[in-house]
Write a protein that holds these residues in place. Structure first.
Motif, PDB file in Angstrom:
ATOM      1  N   VAL A 105       0.835  -1.206   0.000  1.00  0.00           N
ATOM      2  CA  VAL A 105       0.000   0.000   0.000  1.00  0.00           C
ATOM      3  C   VAL A 105       0.868   1.254   0.000  1.00  0.00           C
ATOM      4  CG1 VAL A 105      -1.602   1.379   1.389  1.00  0.00           C
ATOM      5  CG2 VAL A 105      -2.004  -1.071   1.092  1.00  0.00           C
ATOM      6  N   THR A 106       1.859   1.302   0.894  1.00  0.00           N
ATOM      7  CA  THR A 106       2.684   2.510   1.006  1.00  0.00           C
ATOM      8  C   THR A 106       3.504   2.746  -0.255  1.00  0.00           C
ATOM      9  OG1 THR A 106       4.419   1.250   2.153  1.00  0.00           O
ATOM     10  CG2 THR A 106       2.790   2.365   3.519  1.00  0.00           C
ATOM     11  N   ARG A 107       3.829   1.656  -0.981  1.00  0.00           N
ATOM     12  CA  ARG A 107       4.548   1.847  -2.244  1.00  0.00           C
ATOM     13  C   ARG A 107       3.695   2.554  -3.295  1.00  0.00           C
ATOM     14  NH1 ARG A 107       7.140  -3.181  -1.036  1.00  0.00           N
ATOM     15  NH2 ARG A 107       5.476  -4.366  -2.094  1.00  0.00           N
ATOM     16  N   ALA A 110      -6.554   3.131   2.021  1.00  0.00           N
ATOM     17  CA  ALA A 110      -6.430   2.104   0.985  1.00  0.00           C
ATOM     18  C   ALA A 110      -7.643   1.187   0.946  1.00  0.00           C
ATOM     19  CB  ALA A 110      -5.190   1.275   1.234  1.00  0.00           C
ATOM     20  N   ARG A 111      -7.992   0.792  -0.260  1.00  0.00           N
ATOM     21  CA  ARG A 111      -9.014  -0.237  -0.464  1.00  0.00           C
ATOM     22  C   ARG A 111      -8.286  -1.532  -0.806  1.00  0.00           C
ATOM     23  NH1 ARG A 111     -14.472  -0.682  -1.586  1.00  0.00           N
ATOM     24  NH2 ARG A 111     -15.130  -2.320  -3.051  1.00  0.00           N
ATOM     25  N   ILE A 112      -8.465  -2.533   0.042  1.00  0.00           N
ATOM     26  CA  ILE A 112      -7.745  -3.791  -0.112  1.00  0.00           C
ATOM     27  C   ILE A 112      -8.731  -4.906  -0.419  1.00  0.00           C
ATOM     28  CG2 ILE A 112      -6.246  -5.479   1.021  1.00  0.00           C
ATOM     29  CD1 ILE A 112      -5.191  -3.154   2.755  1.00  0.00           C
ATOM     30  N   ALA A 113      -8.480  -5.594  -1.518  1.00  0.00           N
ATOM     31  CA  ALA A 113      -9.314  -6.723  -1.929  1.00  0.00           C
ATOM     32  C   ALA A 113      -8.698  -8.013  -1.409  1.00  0.00           C
ATOM     33  CB  ALA A 113      -9.432  -6.773  -3.443  1.00  0.00           C
ATOM     34  N   VAL A 114      -9.445  -8.733  -0.594  1.00  0.00           N
ATOM     35  CA  VAL A 114      -8.979  -9.986  -0.006  1.00  0.00           C
ATOM     36  C   VAL A 114      -9.639 -11.146  -0.759  1.00  0.00           C
ATOM     37  CG1 VAL A 114      -8.867 -11.396   2.080  1.00  0.00           C
ATOM     38  CG2 VAL A 114      -8.671  -8.898   2.247  1.00  0.00           C
ATOM     39  N   ASP A 135      -6.725  -0.936  -4.326  1.00  0.00           N
ATOM     40  CA  ASP A 135      -5.355  -0.413  -4.346  1.00  0.00           C
ATOM     41  C   ASP A 135      -4.339  -1.545  -4.242  1.00  0.00           C
ATOM     42  OD1 ASP A 135      -5.866   2.498  -4.401  1.00  0.00           O
ATOM     43  OD2 ASP A 135      -6.812   2.116  -2.463  1.00  0.00           O
ATOM     44  N   VAL A 136      -4.709  -2.594  -3.503  1.00  0.00           N
ATOM     45  CA  VAL A 136      -3.860  -3.786  -3.377  1.00  0.00           C
ATOM     46  C   VAL A 136      -4.779  -5.005  -3.309  1.00  0.00           C
ATOM     47  CG1 VAL A 136      -2.191  -5.041  -1.954  1.00  0.00           C
ATOM     48  CG2 VAL A 136      -1.989  -2.577  -2.174  1.00  0.00           C
ATOM     49  N   ILE A 137      -4.364  -6.066  -3.975  1.00  0.00           N
ATOM     50  CA  ILE A 137      -5.052  -7.356  -3.884  1.00  0.00           C
ATOM     51  C   ILE A 137      -4.179  -8.281  -3.044  1.00  0.00           C
ATOM     52  CG2 ILE A 137      -5.969  -9.322  -5.192  1.00  0.00           C
ATOM     53  CD1 ILE A 137      -5.807  -7.455  -7.695  1.00  0.00           C
TER      54      ILE A 137
END
Length: 440
Positions: free
Chosen positions: A310-312, A320-324, A387-389
């Motif tokens: 995320v920070t990158r 951040a929106r994170i898809a799990v 933003d990150v998976i």
């Protein structure tokens, strides 16, 4: 054979349906009225491939019934104890209340010559204690131990066509008769060439706990090695391939990832340590405590990898929106007990991230344990605007994702493969920052 199965949870429901499927007359018995009503209607209270089909067939044939009335066990000759042995509240020991209650309730309905067969995973010494309990009641029934080796997602096959059968039978006048009854129960598997180990009660109990302890150790070993390969820039997959060619080691279960979970391995190795300590042999299995620690650390490690990803992107975790991807502890299951995937989702949510998750089967069971969890109705919905998976359960549909298509859905192209199952080159070619476990 006329068989009763006491306890109709995951183990008992599968065992009852499978025994009826191979031709026995079976009654499943449980104190849970709602569960019995569901099973009697041909509906399963959990997801297990193949179970709905054999359940419906066995019910239709009349060979399988379910009830809350344990007195019907008096019509049966063999009685399987298949109740749960969860971790005790406040300790690592197994909670034996359900096993003890099942045997206590069954005793008044036993006939001379009946065989009580334990299938639950129990601390060594339990079978001898229960055998004494039956004998002290004045019953002439015998007790044997026949541990289960079910893999969730493959439980029906593992019951009907097991890779081995273990019979724990006490010495004495009833030994040969107990062996005959067990062979009759498993006649179809024996005819197919299934190997049988006939041993004493204590060894039969230890077979299951030792098998789980060895498997857990192998998984934690490769995960520990992946921490080292991360530190030095080596490749854990190639390392596992190389050592896996050694026949003494083998390649299976040497896949680094987020670790093991579910209702068996974590609580069983803790209960094994607790029982060994009761026996004054705690030092013999002290290494299993570290196996457990390594396994738990993997969940924190994945959480950190996601936060770093995320920070990158130049954004804060709280924005951040994170898809799990995945919530069950393994694919082809809806079981979220001690699930690494669910823990990762909860950890990220606790850090303030906007979490949305999707699992083909475990959305409902995950929300039952974690009501605040937001779940999606499909893969495309969970990926939209991410933003990150993070892939934490290796369902085939996740492994088969097309990174080019995924790139059209997300806000930032970043993915953490916590199961080391994706093609890193393909994802990087689609413009993704790709992170996995122990691979450069």
């Amino acid at each position: 054979m006329r068989i009763s199965v006491i306890g109709c949870g995951y183990l008992g429901a599968v065992h009852a349906a499978a025994m009826a499927d191979v031709g026995h007359d079976v009654v499943g018995i449980d104190v849970d009225v709602a569960k019995i009503a569901l099973l009697s209607a041909g509906k399963t209270p959990f997801f297990e491939p193949g179970l709905p089909e054999i359940l419906a067939s066995a019910l239709a044939s009349g060979r399988l019934t379910f009830t809350t009335d344990i007195s019907v066990a008096s019509r049966c000759d063999v009685h399987f104890i298949a109740v749960g042995t969860p971790q005790s509240a406040g300790s690592n020991a197994a909670d034996m209340r359900f096993v003890d209650a099942a045997v206590t309730a069954l005793i008044p309905h036993l006939n001379d010559g009946d065989l009580v067969v334990g299938k639950s995973t129990v601390p060594v010494g339990t079978a001898a204690r229960l055998r004494d309990m039956i004998g002290a009641s004045g019953s002439a029934a015998e007790l044997a131990w026949n541990p289960e080796f079910l893999r969730e997602g493959h439980a029906v096959t593992d019951t009907i066509s097991p890779d081995r059968l273990v019979y724990g039978i006490a010495p004495g006048d009833r030994h040969d008769e107990s062996l005959r009854l067990l062979n009759a129960v498993y006649a179809s598997a024996l005819a197919a060439g299934t190997p049988v180990v006939v041993t004493d009660l204590a060894t039969a109990e230890l077979v299951k706990t030792a098998a789980n302890a060895f498997l857990a150790t192998k998984i934690s070993f490769i995960n520990a090695m992946s921490e080292i390969t991360d530190a030095v820039g080596a490749n854990i997959t190639e390392l596992a391939d190389a050592i896996g060619y050694d026949a003494r080691i083998g390649r299976r279960f040497l896949n680094a990832g987020v670790g093991f979970g579910g209702g068996c391995l974590p609580k069983d190795i803790r209960a094994f340590v607790a029982r060994a300590e009761e026996l004054g042999q705690g030092e013999s299995v002290a290494f299993l405590t570290e196996v457990d620690v390594i396994n738990q650390r993997q969940r924190s490690r994945v959480t950190k990898l996601v936060c770093d990803a995320v920070t990158r992107q130049g954004i804060e975790v709280t924005s951040a929106r994170i898809a799990v991807l995945g919530l069950a502890f393994k694919p082809h299951s809806d079981d979220v007990r001690d699930s690494p995937a669910l823990d990762v989702a909860r950890n990220l949510g606790a850090l303030g991230a906007d979490i949305i998750a999707f699992d083909p089967e475990a959305n409902a069971s995950a929300q039952a344990r974690f009501p605040a969890l937001v779940t999606a109705t499909s893969i495309d919905v969970v990926l939209a605007g991410a933003d990150v998976i993070v892939l934490v359960t290796e369902w085939p549909e996740f492994v088969a994702l097309d990174p080019v298509h995924v790139a059209t859905l997300v806000r930032h192209r970043a993915i953490v493969d916590a199961r080391n199952v994706l093609d890193a080159q393909a994802w990087r070619a689609a413009g993704f920052t790709f992170v996995s476990m122990g691979r450069p």
